[in-house]
Design a protein around this motif. Structure first.
Motif, PDB file in Angstrom:
ATOM      1  N   SER A 105      55.592  48.553  32.894  1.00  0.00           N
ATOM      2  CA  SER A 105      56.250  47.472  32.165  1.00  0.00           C
ATOM      3  C   SER A 105      56.030  46.189  32.954  1.00  0.00           C
ATOM      4  N   LEU A 106      55.444  45.220  32.307  1.00  0.00           N
ATOM      5  CA  LEU A 106      55.142  43.953  32.964  1.00  0.00           C
ATOM      6  C   LEU A 106      56.237  42.939  32.645  1.00  0.00           C
ATOM      7  N   ASN A 159      40.363  42.375  43.562  1.00  0.00           N
ATOM      8  CA  ASN A 159      41.637  43.083  43.604  1.00  0.00           C
ATOM      9  C   ASN A 159      42.546  42.681  42.453  1.00  0.00           C
ATOM     10  N   LEU A 160      42.558  41.413  42.132  1.00  0.00           N
ATOM     11  CA  LEU A 160      43.441  40.928  41.073  1.00  0.00           C
ATOM     12  C   LEU A 160      42.994  41.412  39.702  1.00  0.00           C
ATOM     13  N   LEU A 161      41.713  41.328  39.418  1.00  0.00           N
ATOM     14  CA  LEU A 161      41.239  41.642  38.072  1.00  0.00           C
ATOM     15  C   LEU A 161      40.838  43.106  37.892  1.00  0.00           C
ATOM     16  N   VAL A 162      39.969  43.605  38.740  1.00  0.00           N
ATOM     17  CA  VAL A 162      39.411  44.945  38.525  1.00  0.00           C
ATOM     18  C   VAL A 162      40.435  46.032  38.832  1.00  0.00           C
ATOM     19  N   ILE A 163      41.058  45.978  39.992  1.00  0.00           N
ATOM     20  CA  ILE A 163      42.001  47.040  40.355  1.00  0.00           C
ATOM     21  C   ILE A 163      43.218  47.016  39.440  1.00  0.00           C
ATOM     22  N   THR A 164      43.751  45.844  39.165  1.00  0.00           N
ATOM     23  CA  THR A 164      44.890  45.755  38.252  1.00  0.00           C
ATOM     24  C   THR A 164      44.498  46.209  36.853  1.00  0.00           C
ATOM     25  N   GLY A 165      43.329  45.804  36.399  1.00  0.00           N
ATOM     26  CA  GLY A 165      42.866  46.217  35.076  1.00  0.00           C
ATOM     27  C   GLY A 165      42.663  47.718  34.975  1.00  0.00           C
ATOM     28  N   LEU A 166      42.083  48.323  36.007  1.00  0.00           N
ATOM     29  CA  LEU A 166      41.894  49.777  35.994  1.00  0.00           C
ATOM     30  C   LEU A 166      43.229  50.519  36.021  1.00  0.00           C
ATOM     31  N   CYS A 167      44.188  50.001  36.758  1.00  0.00           N
ATOM     32  CA  CYS A 167      45.514  50.629  36.770  1.00  0.00           C
ATOM     33  C   CYS A 167      46.145  50.582  35.384  1.00  0.00           C
ATOM     34  N   ILE A 168      45.992  49.475  34.706  1.00  0.00           N
ATOM     35  CA  ILE A 168      46.551  49.351  33.357  1.00  0.00           C
ATOM     36  C   ILE A 168      45.844  50.289  32.389  1.00  0.00           C
ATOM     37  N   ASP A 212      53.056  35.369  39.832  1.00  0.00           N
ATOM     38  CA  ASP A 212      51.934  35.894  40.612  1.00  0.00           C
ATOM     39  C   ASP A 212      50.633  35.167  40.297  1.00  0.00           C
ATOM     40  N   VAL A 213      50.370  34.920  39.027  1.00  0.00           N
ATOM     41  CA  VAL A 213      49.142  34.213  38.650  1.00  0.00           C
ATOM     42  C   VAL A 213      49.165  32.786  39.181  1.00  0.00           C
ATOM     43  N   THR A 214      50.311  32.131  39.106  1.00  0.00           N
ATOM     44  CA  THR A 214      50.435  30.766  39.626  1.00  0.00           C
ATOM     45  C   THR A 214      50.177  30.736  41.131  1.00  0.00           C
ATOM     46  N   CYS A 215      50.751  31.685  41.860  1.00  0.00           N
ATOM     47  CA  CYS A 215      50.528  31.742  43.306  1.00  0.00           C
ATOM     48  C   CYS A 215      49.061  32.001  43.631  1.00  0.00           C
ATOM     49  N   GLN A 216      48.408  32.866  42.866  1.00  0.00           N
ATOM     50  CA  GLN A 216      46.995  33.147  43.106  1.00  0.00           C
ATOM     51  C   GLN A 216      46.145  31.899  42.873  1.00  0.00           C
ATOM     52  N   VAL A 217      46.439  31.170  41.825  1.00  0.00           N
ATOM     53  CA  VAL A 217      45.690  29.941  41.536  1.00  0.00           C
ATOM     54  C   VAL A 217      45.906  28.912  42.645  1.00  0.00           C
ATOM     55  N   VAL A 218      47.129  28.790  43.134  1.00  0.00           N
ATOM     56  CA  VAL A 218      47.420  27.853  44.225  1.00  0.00           C
ATOM     57  C   VAL A 218      46.679  28.275  45.490  1.00  0.00           C
ATOM     58  N   VAL A 219      46.684  29.566  45.806  1.00  0.00           N
ATOM     59  CA  VAL A 219      45.989  30.053  47.000  1.00  0.00           C
ATOM     60  C   VAL A 219      44.489  29.785  46.902  1.00  0.00           C
TER      61      VAL A 219
END
Length: 130
Positions: free
Chosen positions: A95-96, A77-86, A104-111
């Motif tokens: 706009s990011l 979900n983080l890589l493929v879906i976000t990448g396809l949306c971009i 968000d990336v920090t929270c994902q790494v912690v999780v």
């Protein structure tokens, strides 16, 4: 050919039951479309991973699918879906925000780290929950 049947069955289920139930829920609770998309669709699309993870953890003999299911769907979900949306959405429409992206990336790494720690002894007990 089996994949075609699976995708066709999934289409029928989503078209006949999932989408109408989302629409009725949105109307019942008078939700805005963006809120419904962010919450109800996320719950509906993540529920299979949750259920297969619970079965893998709590059903004896079901196999060790808990951590792999959770981490696999998270990374997908983080890589493929976000990448396809971009890729699909024009550049001016997205706009990011640097701070939000880092958060968000920090929270994902912690999780992911906490999940790996919780499953490191290959047992789930009350100490992992607390």
């Amino acid at each position: 050919i089996g994949d075609i049947y699976i995708f066709w069955a999934l289409h029928l289920i989503v078209h006949r039951w999932f989408e109408p139930s989302i629409s009725k829920t949105v109307d019942l609770f008078q939700m805005r479309d963006d809120v419904a998309g962010a919450t109800l669709m996320a719950i509906g699309t993540s529920l299979p991973e949750l259920l297969s993870g619970l079965v893998g953890v709590f059903v004896p003999g079901a196999g060790d699918t808990g951590l792999g299911t959770v981490l696999g769907s998270l990374v997908f979900n983080l890589l493929v879906i976000t990448g396809l949306c971009i890729i699909v959405v024009p550049g001016a429409a997205i706009s990011l925000n640097r701070v939000a992206t880092i958060r968000d990336v920090t929270c994902q790494v912690v999780v992911i780290g906490v999940l790996c720690w919780a499953f490191s002894d290959q047992q789930v007990d009350i100490n992992n929950v607390i």
